[in-house]
Design a protein around this motif. Sequence first.
Motif, PDB file in Angstrom:
ATOM      1  N   TYR A 122     112.841  48.351  66.332  1.00 56.62           N
ATOM      2  CA  TYR A 122     112.752  46.897  66.520  1.00 56.62           C
ATOM      3  C   TYR A 122     113.036  46.523  67.972  1.00 56.62           C
ATOM      4  O   TYR A 122     112.352  45.672  68.558  1.00 56.62           O
ATOM      5  N   GLU A 134     107.087  40.642  64.640  1.00 53.99           N
ATOM      6  CA  GLU A 134     106.097  41.713  64.520  1.00 53.99           C
ATOM      7  C   GLU A 134     106.733  43.074  64.793  1.00 53.99           C
ATOM      8  O   GLU A 134     106.406  44.070  64.129  1.00 53.99           O
ATOM      9  N   ARG A 137     108.548  44.152  61.632  1.00 59.23           N
ATOM     10  CA  ARG A 137     107.653  44.657  60.592  1.00 59.23           C
ATOM     11  C   ARG A 137     107.179  46.069  60.932  1.00 59.23           C
ATOM     12  O   ARG A 137     107.193  46.965  60.083  1.00 59.23           O
ATOM     13  N   GLN A 138     106.789  46.285  62.182  1.00 52.59           N
ATOM     14  CA  GLN A 138     106.324  47.607  62.585  1.00 52.59           C
ATOM     15  C   GLN A 138     107.453  48.637  62.591  1.00 52.59           C
ATOM     16  O   GLN A 138     107.231  49.818  62.348  1.00 52.59           O
ATOM     17  N   PHE A 288     109.842  42.025  51.941  1.00 51.68           N
ATOM     18  CA  PHE A 288     109.717  42.938  53.077  1.00 51.68           C
ATOM     19  C   PHE A 288     109.251  44.318  52.629  1.00 51.68           C
ATOM     20  O   PHE A 288     108.473  44.987  53.325  1.00 51.68           O
ATOM     21  N   ASP A 291     105.500  43.981  52.029  1.00 51.92           N
ATOM     22  CA  ASP A 291     104.801  43.874  53.319  1.00 51.92           C
ATOM     23  C   ASP A 291     104.734  45.232  54.016  1.00 51.92           C
ATOM     24  O   ASP A 291     103.677  45.657  54.502  1.00 51.92           O
ATOM     25  N   SER A 292     105.877  45.909  54.068  1.00 49.60           N
ATOM     26  CA  SER A 292     105.964  47.156  54.817  1.00 49.60           C
ATOM     27  C   SER A 292     105.174  48.275  54.143  1.00 49.60           C
ATOM     28  O   SER A 292     104.524  49.086  54.819  1.00 49.60           O
ATOM     29  N   THR A 367     114.183  50.013  53.353  1.00 48.87           N
ATOM     30  CA  THR A 367     114.016  48.562  53.288  1.00 48.87           C
ATOM     31  C   THR A 367     115.340  47.869  53.028  1.00 48.87           C
ATOM     32  O   THR A 367     115.666  46.863  53.679  1.00 48.87           O
TER      33      THR A 367
END
Length: 515
Positions: A122, A134, A137-138, A288, A291-292, A367
Amino acid sequence: MSARYRADAFFATANPTVFIASTIVIGSFVAFGVVLPETANQVFSEIHGFITEYFGWGYLLAVSFFVGFLIWLALSRYGSIRLGQPNDRPQFRFSAWFAMLFSAGMGIGLIFWGVAEPVLHYQHPPTGEGGTPEAARQAMVYSFYHWGLHAWAVYVILGLSVAYFSFRHSLPLSIRSIFYPLLGNRIYGPIGHVIDVLAVFGTLFGLATSLGFGAMQFNTGLNVLLGVEVSPTNQVIIIGAITALAVIAVVSGLDRGLKWLSLFNLFLAAGFMLFVFATGPTLFLIRFLLDSTGAYFQQLIGMSLYTGAVEQSEWQKDWTMFYWGWWIAWSPFVGIFIARISRGRTIREFIVGVLALPSLFVFAWMTVFGGTALHMELFDTGAGIAEAVDADTTVALYRTLAELPWATFSSAIATLLIGTYFVTSSSSGTYVIDALISRGAKHSLRRQRVIWGITEGAVAATLLIVGGQQALNSLQTGAIIAGFPVAIILLICCLSLLRALRREFDVPGVNPTLG
């Protein structure tokens, strides 16, 4: 009693050549790391840098190939073949089997990196600006990538091959058995000895360096809970205690000590994860995770072949290639241990149980812990987790838990998990080294297991006392260098296993190792 008789008794189950050669190699590398830690660190770093610079692309292709090969194998007609005789059934129930393979594979690593890695990605992503939504998330996608399918595929390739040739065709529980379709009885000569010595080297140094780094994190946990000073002396005491418990577990056997301790670890880890899930940002974590996971599968092929050629950054070498080298270096240890406990399972069951299910557990764990820390960084002010992780990765988990309810209780659980996971890792590694030294035998003298269990702890303690973290770093890098020839062995595994499976399936009743 004559010296000749005592020597014969000692080597009753051990392979003298592998034992003596392993002892010389290990002693030489320990002496190098202890006497000249700076030189060792420089030499090993330069060799590792050369490998990642010029052959890192090969790591990426090889590990990606392993994932595709295993998915194809699980879906193929060979998936129903049993790792053993047709009437064999699994020795362990699924829960115990999964608990042991997960404890050996990466249980302790997830506790250490579950918060630290997502937060570091991050802050310092390979591309783009850090500290943004962003980037968060990455960061989770990269963490899934490094600890998910690719990592476990390395273990599955070797473990599946060893289990197949050992249990189905009565060859030794050793990496040398994989080469039988290609080399025949020559596996019992110098070539086989070199392969086993390489496996012992990677296993012992991988465990010793992990034990040293784990002692540092455990010491940090005791400091947070009880105010125990963070010092090399206390870390050596921790190594001694963990080693003693590991030896007891090894002596107790797989069916008692290690099985029950692994089950305890798994249930405690699951309970710990649920606790953080419930007391943390629960709704955010659910969303999350979805999404991930979606982003991970969307980007899987691109990440698998990403070398950073245009950006010319060091991120790929420092993270992905380091991890691939580390998983490959650990594959003899984890693969042989998983093979040891997997007799009676089908190839399809083995692949699903060791590739797919652990990856899903990893996604959930990363997560819950990493996502909780990222939520605090994104939406809460004053958490300070990112700054703490940059200064010292061992405090990442504890700094996150401090922001949640019942911080002392959860920190105590985390510290207990670190200790018990290290006991199971050390015990598993001792079983593997013992099998390699004992000509791949499933049973050997207890004293051999005790000797190698103590040796692991002694190497870690010696490195800490004399060379400190730098010595541990240099030996860890040395172990990863040993992963380069192991990568070639893993590719041969695929060829040898496929050749044997085709021969067995197409010509029923023919033993591919003897035909």
